[in-house]
Design a protein around this motif. Sequence first.
Motif, PDB file in Angstrom:
ATOM      1  N   THR A   3       0.826  -1.207   0.000  1.00 13.48           N
ATOM      2  CA  THR A   3       0.000   0.000   0.000  1.00 13.48           C
ATOM      3  C   THR A   3       0.861   1.258   0.000  1.00 13.48           C
ATOM      4  O   THR A   3       0.567   2.229  -0.711  1.00 13.48           O
ATOM      5  CB  THR A   3      -0.927   0.001   1.232  1.00 13.48           C
ATOM      6  OG1 THR A   3      -1.768  -1.154   1.189  1.00 13.48           O
ATOM      7  CG2 THR A   3      -1.786   1.248   1.263  1.00 13.48           C
ATOM      8  N   ASP A   8     -14.260   3.122  -2.315  1.00 12.90           N
ATOM      9  CA  ASP A   8     -13.117   2.233  -2.527  1.00 12.90           C
ATOM     10  C   ASP A   8     -13.408   1.306  -3.694  1.00 12.90           C
ATOM     11  O   ASP A   8     -14.557   1.135  -4.111  1.00 12.90           O
ATOM     12  CB  ASP A   8     -12.859   1.410  -1.253  1.00 12.90           C
ATOM     13  CG  ASP A   8     -11.450   0.827  -1.205  1.00 12.90           C
ATOM     14  OD1 ASP A   8     -10.676   1.086  -2.150  1.00 12.90           O
ATOM     15  OD2 ASP A   8     -11.124   0.127  -0.231  1.00 12.90           O
ATOM     16  N   HIS A  68     -11.453  -5.528  -3.765  1.00 10.29           N
ATOM     17  CA  HIS A  68     -10.226  -6.184  -3.349  1.00 10.29           C
ATOM     18  C   HIS A  68     -10.313  -7.675  -3.673  1.00 10.29           C
ATOM     19  O   HIS A  68     -11.407  -8.253  -3.698  1.00 10.29           O
ATOM     20  CB  HIS A  68      -9.979  -5.991  -1.848  1.00 10.29           C
ATOM     21  CG  HIS A  68      -9.615  -4.584  -1.477  1.00 10.29           C
ATOM     22  ND1 HIS A  68     -10.514  -3.540  -1.565  1.00 10.29           N
ATOM     23  CD2 HIS A  68      -8.449  -4.040  -1.032  1.00 10.29           C
ATOM     24  CE1 HIS A  68      -9.916  -2.415  -1.188  1.00 10.29           C
ATOM     25  NE2 HIS A  68      -8.677  -2.689  -0.865  1.00 10.29           N
ATOM     26  N   SER A 112      -5.889  -4.894  -3.383  1.00  8.40           N
ATOM     27  CA  SER A 112      -6.666  -3.883  -4.092  1.00  8.40           C
ATOM     28  C   SER A 112      -6.463  -4.000  -5.601  1.00  8.40           C
ATOM     29  O   SER A 112      -5.344  -4.244  -6.082  1.00  8.40           O
ATOM     30  CB  SER A 112      -6.259  -2.485  -3.624  1.00  8.40           C
ATOM     31  OG  SER A 112      -6.854  -1.494  -4.432  1.00  8.40           O
ATOM     32  N   THR A 167      -3.726  -1.784  -6.851  1.00  7.83           N
ATOM     33  CA  THR A 167      -2.363  -2.319  -6.787  1.00  7.83           C
ATOM     34  C   THR A 167      -2.074  -3.159  -8.020  1.00  7.83           C
ATOM     35  O   THR A 167      -0.989  -3.081  -8.610  1.00  7.83           O
ATOM     36  CB  THR A 167      -2.181  -3.155  -5.513  1.00  7.83           C
ATOM     37  OG1 THR A 167      -2.423  -2.338  -4.369  1.00  7.83           O
ATOM     38  CG2 THR A 167      -0.773  -3.725  -5.435  1.00  7.83           C
ATOM     39  N   ASN A 181      -6.926   5.107  -0.994  1.00  9.53           N
ATOM     40  CA  ASN A 181      -6.472   4.268   0.121  1.00  9.53           C
ATOM     41  C   ASN A 181      -6.753   4.930   1.467  1.00  9.53           C
ATOM     42  O   ASN A 181      -7.017   4.249   2.472  1.00  9.53           O
ATOM     43  CB  ASN A 181      -4.979   3.980  -0.010  1.00  9.53           C
ATOM     44  CG  ASN A 181      -4.667   2.988  -1.119  1.00  9.53           C
ATOM     45  OD1 ASN A 181      -5.552   2.275  -1.585  1.00  9.53           O
ATOM     46  ND2 ASN A 181      -3.428   2.948  -1.547  1.00  9.53           N
TER      47      ASN A 181
END
Length: 419
Positions: free
Chosen positions: A61, A174, A177, A213, A216, A281
């Motif tokens: 992160t 968000d 994930h 995530s 990412t 984040n």
Amino acid sequence: MTAGGLTVGAEATAAPVRRKRITPVTYLIVVVLAFLVLAAVRTMTGATDLTSSGTVAAALTAAVPIALAGLSGMWAERAGVINIGLEGMMVLGTWGAGFAGYQWGAWAAVFFGLLLGAIGGLLHAVATVTFGVDHIISGVAINLLAPGLALYLSKLYFSDAPGGGQKQSPPTGDVAHITIPGVSDGLGTIEKKEWFFVSDLAGLLRGITTNLSLLTVLAALLIIASWYVLRRTPFGLRLRSCGEAPIAAESLGVNVYRYKYAAVVISGAVVGLGGAILAINSGRFNDGQTGGRGFIGLAAMIFGNWRAGGLTTGAGLFGYTDAMQLRGESAVHALVLLLGIALLVLAVVQFRNRHLVVSGVALVIGAVLVFWFATTDKIPAELVGAAPYVVTILVLALASQRLRPPKADGVPYRRGEGG
């Protein structure tokens, strides 16, 4: 490989000194040995956070925005434009994410972060490429103007919004994930056994396969795609030629201005994405949110020798130390021993490369850190927060000794100057 008569990377025009490349096998061996040392330190100190899945997840992160900032700098400088305005462009990305996120959701936040970052890159390109403004001055101007502009816009748009304020946006939302079904629990069981190396490896794998995530994943794909485009395509070849020998590139029909513009706008978009990810984040835009990550990304880029793989390693180093300081004093205390060992190994490597001064400095600092660990039980709380910056500065300063920036990086260019 050639494109329009242009030799790959324009290296032929510059005749650089040949350096040995690290092969994938050698790199893999180094990574395995480093992980063995990490596992050994974890076993000796009992600091399970050194290789825990939570630390790995936190490191990812923290590392992603920095890696994107470094990648952004690489795009610009490969085309010969120094972009120290990364911090300001990242600020624009965070504000864009905050503005769009609370109204239309997280993916809109990603898009607006990219867009505002690209606008910042376009301003830098207009100043440096078209008007010939010194690259450093233009970058500093963007870094000074962007935070003030973001704060002004925050007061204008967020003050009366539900959950917002003068220095923060409402929640951005968000993205999804990913967790690999069945794998996470099994790896967690092995991790808890605290077996040497096996449990450490399980912690690593669990950290990158649990609650990962999509942002990412997007960042990882972008790094790989950037490497491929810059190293394996005619577009990347011509762009790199603009940073190595723009006059020669011009003589072979390359529109140097166009490629410089493309590179700097892409640079702004990439770092804007990093800012958007930072905001998402955190759950919202906050004033001062970037915390110098644009500058750390520049350091990671230089450490990585203007290469995607190297800058990712530098970003990972900062992300890991940042995650460790969040774990507390005991974790940072174990990190002192790990850093001491790393510097002692670095001293040997630099001695073999005949960098005697650097080797001596690394040896002294490494010995001091090992002694400090052996004679103390914990690190003062005041130093815990500074750990990521201290570790990053030490390693980047002492390890980066064979740097080779693009030859025309920061050099003003005007069409037709080559006669």
